[in-house]
Design a protein around this motif. Structure first.
Motif, mmCIF file in Angstrom:
data_model
loop_
_atom_site.group_PDB
_atom_site.id
_atom_site.type_symbol
_atom_site.label_atom_id
_atom_site.label_comp_id
_atom_site.label_asym_id
_atom_site.label_seq_id
_atom_site.Cartn_x
_atom_site.Cartn_y
_atom_site.Cartn_z
ATOM 1 N N ALA A 345 0.819 -1.218 0.000
ATOM 2 C CA ALA A 345 0.000 0.000 0.000
ATOM 3 C C ALA A 345 0.849 1.263 0.000
ATOM 4 C CB ALA A 345 -0.926 0.005 1.212
ATOM 5 N N THR A 346 2.083 1.183 0.528
ATOM 6 C CA THR A 346 2.871 2.403 0.692
ATOM 7 C C THR A 346 4.267 2.331 0.090
ATOM 8 O OG1 THR A 346 3.674 1.648 2.852
ATOM 9 C CG2 THR A 346 1.667 2.987 2.827
ATOM 10 N N ASP A 347 4.803 1.135 -0.155
ATOM 11 C CA ASP A 347 6.202 0.995 -0.543
ATOM 12 C C ASP A 347 6.326 0.603 -2.013
ATOM 13 O OD1 ASP A 347 6.425 1.404 2.137
ATOM 14 O OD2 ASP A 347 7.060 -0.638 2.616
ATOM 15 N N SER A 348 7.377 1.109 -2.663
ATOM 16 C CA SER A 348 7.550 0.814 -4.090
ATOM 17 C C SER A 348 9.014 0.913 -4.488
ATOM 18 C CB SER A 348 6.711 1.764 -4.947
ATOM 19 O OG SER A 348 7.178 3.094 -4.808
ATOM 20 N N LEU A 349 9.343 0.244 -5.583
ATOM 21 C CA LEU A 349 10.647 0.344 -6.245
ATOM 22 C C LEU A 349 10.379 0.862 -7.646
ATOM 23 C CD1 LEU A 349 13.734 -0.318 -6.196
ATOM 24 C CD2 LEU A 349 13.114 -2.556 -7.170
ATOM 25 N N SER A 350 11.083 1.940 -8.036
ATOM 26 C CA SER A 350 10.790 2.590 -9.315
ATOM 27 C C SER A 350 12.056 2.737 -10.144
ATOM 28 C CB SER A 350 10.171 3.982 -9.091
ATOM 29 O OG SER A 350 8.961 3.889 -8.396
ATOM 30 N N PHE A 351 11.870 2.628 -11.467
ATOM 31 C CA PHE A 351 12.910 2.906 -12.436
ATOM 32 C C PHE A 351 12.395 4.019 -13.351
ATOM 33 C CE2 PHE A 351 13.165 -1.479 -11.118
ATOM 34 C CZ PHE A 351 14.512 -1.671 -10.858
ATOM 35 N N SER A 352 13.230 5.014 -13.617
ATOM 36 C CA SER A 352 12.753 6.173 -14.369
ATOM 37 C C SER A 352 13.793 6.633 -15.377
ATOM 38 C CB SER A 352 12.415 7.328 -13.422
ATOM 39 O OG SER A 352 13.567 7.739 -12.705
ATOM 40 N N ALA A 353 13.296 7.313 -16.396
ATOM 41 C CA ALA A 353 14.154 7.944 -17.405
ATOM 42 C C ALA A 353 13.461 9.227 -17.841
ATOM 43 C CB ALA A 353 14.383 7.022 -18.588
ATOM 44 N N THR A 354 14.252 10.307 -17.984
ATOM 45 C CA THR A 354 13.683 11.617 -18.307
ATOM 46 C C THR A 354 14.606 12.371 -19.252
ATOM 47 O OG1 THR A 354 12.688 11.745 -16.098
ATOM 48 C CG2 THR A 354 12.807 13.789 -17.350
ATOM 49 N N ALA A 355 13.989 13.059 -20.203
ATOM 50 C CA ALA A 355 14.701 14.024 -21.046
ATOM 51 C C ALA A 355 14.053 15.380 -20.808
ATOM 52 C CB ALA A 355 14.618 13.625 -22.512
ATOM 53 N N ARG A 356 14.896 16.412 -20.530
ATOM 54 C CA ARG A 356 14.354 17.686 -20.105
ATOM 55 C C ARG A 356 15.163 18.847 -20.685
ATOM 56 N NH1 ARG A 356 11.430 18.349 -15.534
ATOM 57 N NH2 ARG A 356 12.201 16.311 -14.819
ATOM 58 N N GLN A 357 14.462 19.860 -21.164
ATOM 59 C CA GLN A 357 15.052 21.154 -21.507
ATOM 60 C C GLN A 357 14.438 22.180 -20.560
ATOM 61 O OE1 GLN A 357 14.063 21.708 -25.662
ATOM 62 N NE2 GLN A 357 16.065 20.937 -26.317
ATOM 63 N N GLU A 358 15.294 23.018 -19.945
ATOM 64 C CA GLU A 358 14.780 23.896 -18.902
ATOM 65 C C GLU A 358 15.630 25.155 -18.806
ATOM 66 O OE1 GLU A 358 13.475 23.478 -14.183
ATOM 67 O OE2 GLU A 358 14.766 21.976 -15.125
ATOM 68 N N GLU A 359 14.973 26.255 -18.450
ATOM 69 C CA GLU A 359 15.675 27.483 -18.096
ATOM 70 C C GLU A 359 15.828 27.514 -16.580
ATOM 71 O OE1 GLU A 359 13.678 30.889 -19.630
ATOM 72 O OE2 GLU A 359 13.420 30.025 -21.627
ATOM 73 N N VAL A 360 17.077 27.494 -16.125
ATOM 74 C CA VAL A 360 17.371 27.511 -14.692
ATOM 75 C C VAL A 360 18.168 28.768 -14.411
ATOM 76 C CG1 VAL A 360 18.400 26.296 -12.752
ATOM 77 C CG2 VAL A 360 17.417 24.993 -14.654
ATOM 78 N N GLY A 361 17.561 29.726 -13.724
ATOM 79 C CA GLY A 361 18.202 31.028 -13.600
ATOM 80 C C GLY A 361 18.323 31.630 -14.993
ATOM 81 N N ASP A 362 19.520 32.033 -15.376
ATOM 82 C CA ASP A 362 19.756 32.561 -16.723
ATOM 83 C C ASP A 362 20.474 31.555 -17.604
ATOM 84 O OD1 ASP A 362 18.534 35.047 -16.441
ATOM 85 O OD2 ASP A 362 20.278 35.865 -15.398
ATOM 86 N N ALA A 363 20.428 30.274 -17.220
ATOM 87 C CA ALA A 363 21.071 29.223 -18.000
ATOM 88 C C ALA A 363 20.030 28.434 -18.775
ATOM 89 C CB ALA A 363 21.859 28.296 -17.089
ATOM 90 N N ASP A 364 20.428 27.963 -19.949
ATOM 91 C CA ASP A 364 19.642 27.011 -20.721
ATOM 92 C C ASP A 364 20.272 25.644 -20.535
ATOM 93 O OD1 ASP A 364 17.870 28.917 -21.777
ATOM 94 O OD2 ASP A 364 19.349 29.482 -23.294
ATOM 95 N N THR A 365 19.457 24.653 -20.165
ATOM 96 C CA THR A 365 20.000 23.329 -19.870
ATOM 97 C C THR A 365 19.278 22.270 -20.687
ATOM 98 O OG1 THR A 365 18.475 22.760 -18.070
ATOM 99 C CG2 THR A 365 20.403 24.097 -17.496
ATOM 100 N N ASP A 366 20.036 21.236 -21.067
ATOM 101 C CA ASP A 366 19.495 20.007 -21.660
ATOM 102 C C ASP A 366 19.972 18.863 -20.792
ATOM 103 O OD1 ASP A 366 18.291 21.205 -23.957
ATOM 104 O OD2 ASP A 366 20.295 21.417 -24.820
ATOM 105 N N GLN A 367 19.039 18.046 -20.329
ATOM 106 C CA GLN A 367 19.389 17.013 -19.369
ATOM 107 C C GLN A 367 18.777 15.678 -19.754
ATOM 108 O OE1 GLN A 367 17.393 16.354 -15.403
ATOM 109 N NE2 GLN A 367 19.221 17.426 -14.659
#
Length: 597
Positions: A345-367
């Motif tokens: 009910a409360t516990d899990s094991l997860s696997f994840s993958a993400t592709a992200r483009q983001e403005e962080v402060g005055d930086a442009d990032t690709d992650q």
């Protein structure tokens, strides 16, 4: 003599009619005036008075019955007026007033009729003898003992039927909910002596034997029975407890596996050993759930989200979720595979993958990132252990772009307690995250990062709350320039320092661009009041700074006022904040929707 005058003449003493030398208007109205009593007596009297229902109705001349649902006749007004003294007496009895004096008068006015009632409730009946007892096995049960201790009925108190009924229901519910399903009242009576203005109360409850749980069966055919058994924390032979049945229903409903969950444990199914089998009836939910969301936030601008969740990939309840997020400052696509473990009910094991483009402060990032995490309940916290691998490309204008690879383990602890998650009047939230990357263990940069946050809310009046928020962070690294902006600290924005743009408070480079800092402190104090229904306003002060390790904080302060709407999806906040340390802005608008903690 006209028949109308005869009817009025039959009214109780004190009911009078204005002289008949003035004809009532073609369409009259009724005004009801009650004096001599205050709340809560006044509200109850108005609830009992049937003539009070006529204040917004049209009174037609004549004595016949009205066919209209909106209009009544003069005869109906007079009939209800004659019934008013009895109705007032009935309305005062629950509060212990059995001998009121009532002066009732019905008179004509230019607009119709005025019904006046002067009420003197008199001395209330007071409790003389009070007997509250519990017999049977449940007499020593802690829940029953608490209900007995809280029984607010003492000799000398004013007789109050509502308090009597409250004590009665709480005592019975405490016994029944604790498994004493045959609980019954041997005696439950109020004896009133109006002439002596006294009353006796006798409440005697016989709990009978305590029942226990039998075997639990979950009726379903979409998941492995052994897997479903992991959700059941009820063991045969344990004392029957309604709250545990409700908890089982809530847990199974929140899994998303089922569209309907009904838990049944009827008294009639108990055997000679007083054990009651538990049966859970279910209906499977659709295997896939799709979601689409559109919104706007002053930090992100317009945003849209698209998601699909596969609720049951196999008979062991594995889940898969994919999400696409698009906003003015961020574009991300991610997928997560989740496996229930231990306490399903409360516990899990997860696997994840993400592709992200983001403005962080005055930086442009690709992650690009992949990770594995385990989430469990631990010592009253939600504990998340994770291992993350990231490749991030980032650049500030005027500087060459950098690419950094990081591999780091981490731990997150969160704890949240609230009386109402949507609108907490009393609650708090704590969160801490610690992560560490080591250069010789697959990371380009060695670093450690600690972030702490807390929120607290408390009601100080019926419709007024104080909300406090604080956060702090520290970053340790010898290669700050190579550390991606997503690992640095920034301040400013809706959930940080209102009055300042999102992530625009922090150290700057030679080009005047915000590059983030190694330290963070921020806090907020807010006073909120609901003026009308679910609508209200707030005043607030936010302060904080993100700064370099070698510097002292240059605290930025923002303050303002806001509109509040307690909506079905959480508090809607529209704030206007003034940044005291930003000469380029006079004010900034912030719009957020969501929970307070």
């Amino acid at each position: 003599m006209p028949l109308a005058a005869l009817l009025l003449g039959a009214a109780p003493a004190g009911a009078a009619e204005a002289p008949d030398d003035r004809a009532p208007p073609e369409e009259a109205s009724v005004k009801v005036e009650i004096s001599g009593i205050e709340e809560p007596l006044l509200t109850n009297v108005r609830l009992f008075l049937t003539i009070d229902d006529l204040e917004d109705r049209t009174v037609l001349p004549g004595l016949g019955s009205s066919k209209s649902g909106e209009a009544v006749t003069a005869a109906e007004v007079q009939r209800r007026h004659r019934a008013a003294p009895r109705q007032i007496r009935d309305a005062l009895m629950p509060f212990g007033y059995y001998r009121p004096t009532i002066d009732a008068e019905l008179s004509r006015t230019e607009d119709g009729y005025r019904a006046s009632y002067r009420v003197e409730p008199g001395e209330p009946a007071r409790l003389r003898e009070v007997t509250v007892q519990v017999h049977g096995d449940g007499g020593t049960h802690p829940a029953v003992q608490r209900a007995l201790a809280e029984a607010d009925l003492q000799p000398g108190d004013r007789l109050d039927h509502l308090r009597y009924e409250t004590v009665k229901s709480r005592l019975f519910d405490a016994a029944y909910d604790s498994g004493f399903l045959d609980a019954a009242w041997r005696s439950s009576v109020i004896r009133v002596a109006p002439d002596r203005q006294s009353a006796d109360i006798e409440l005697v409850l016989d709990t009978g034997p305590r029942f226990a749980f039998g075997e639990t069966e979950i009726a379903q055919d979409v998941l492995d029975p052994d897997f479903m058994a992991g959700f059941v924390r009820i063991r045969p032979g344990e004392p029957y407890d309604v709250n545990r049945l409700l908890a089982l229903q809530r847990v199974l409903s929140e899994t998303g596996y089922f569209s309907r969950v009904e838990v049944q444990a009827p008294r009639e199914a108990a055997g000679p050993d007083h054990r009651i089998p538990v049966t859970v009836h279910t209906e499977p939910s659709r295997p896939r759930k799709y979601s689409v969301g559109l919104g706007y936030g002053t930090d992100t601008g317009p945003r849209a989200t698209f998601g699909v969740q596969v609720r049951r990939l196999n008979a062991r309840g594995h889940r898969l979720r994919a999400d696409l997020q698009v906003s003015a400052i961020e574009r991300a696509i991610g997928v997560r595979y989740e496996i229930p473990i231990r306490n399903y009910a409360t516990d899990s094991l997860s696997f994840s993958a993400t592709a992200r483009q983001e403005e962080v402060g005055d930086a442009d990032t690709d992650q690009l990132s992949v990770g594995v995490s385990q989430v469990v309940s631990w010592l009253g916290f939600r504990r998340r252990l994770y291992l993350q691998a990231e490749r991030e490309n980032f650049d500030f204008s005027g500087e060459p772009s950098r690419t950094t690879d990081l591999v780091y383990p981490g731990i997150t602890l969160t704890r949240e307690r609230a009386d109402d998650l949507q609108y907490p009047r009393r609650g708090y939230r704590l969160s801490a995250d610690l992560r560490t990357g080591i250069e010789w263990l697959l990371s380009d940069v060695s670093f450690s990062r600690l972030s702490l946050s807390a929120g607290w809310t408390r009601a100080v009046a019926a419709r007024t709350r104080v909300l406090l928020r604080a956060e702090a962070g520290a970053l340790w690294t010898d290669d700050f320039d190579d550390l991606p902006p997503t690992q640095r600290f920034f301040a400013g924005g809706d959930r940080s320092i209102r009055g300042y743009p999102y992530r625009e408070v922090g150290p700057q480079n030679d080009e005047g661009e915000v590059i983030g800092g190694e330290r963070l402190i921020a806090g907020s104090v807010e006073l909120e009041h609901l003026f009308y229904g679910n609508y209200g306003a707030a005043v607030f002060v936010d302060a904080g700074d993100a700064f370099a390790d070698s510097d002292s904080p240059d605290v930025q302060v923002g303050a303002g006022v806001g509109f509040r709407w307690r909506s079905p999806v959480g508090m809607v906040r529209f704030d206007v904040a003034h940044p005291f340390d930003d000469p380029d802005d006079d004010y900034r608008i912030h719009l957020t929707i969501g929970t307070d903690l």
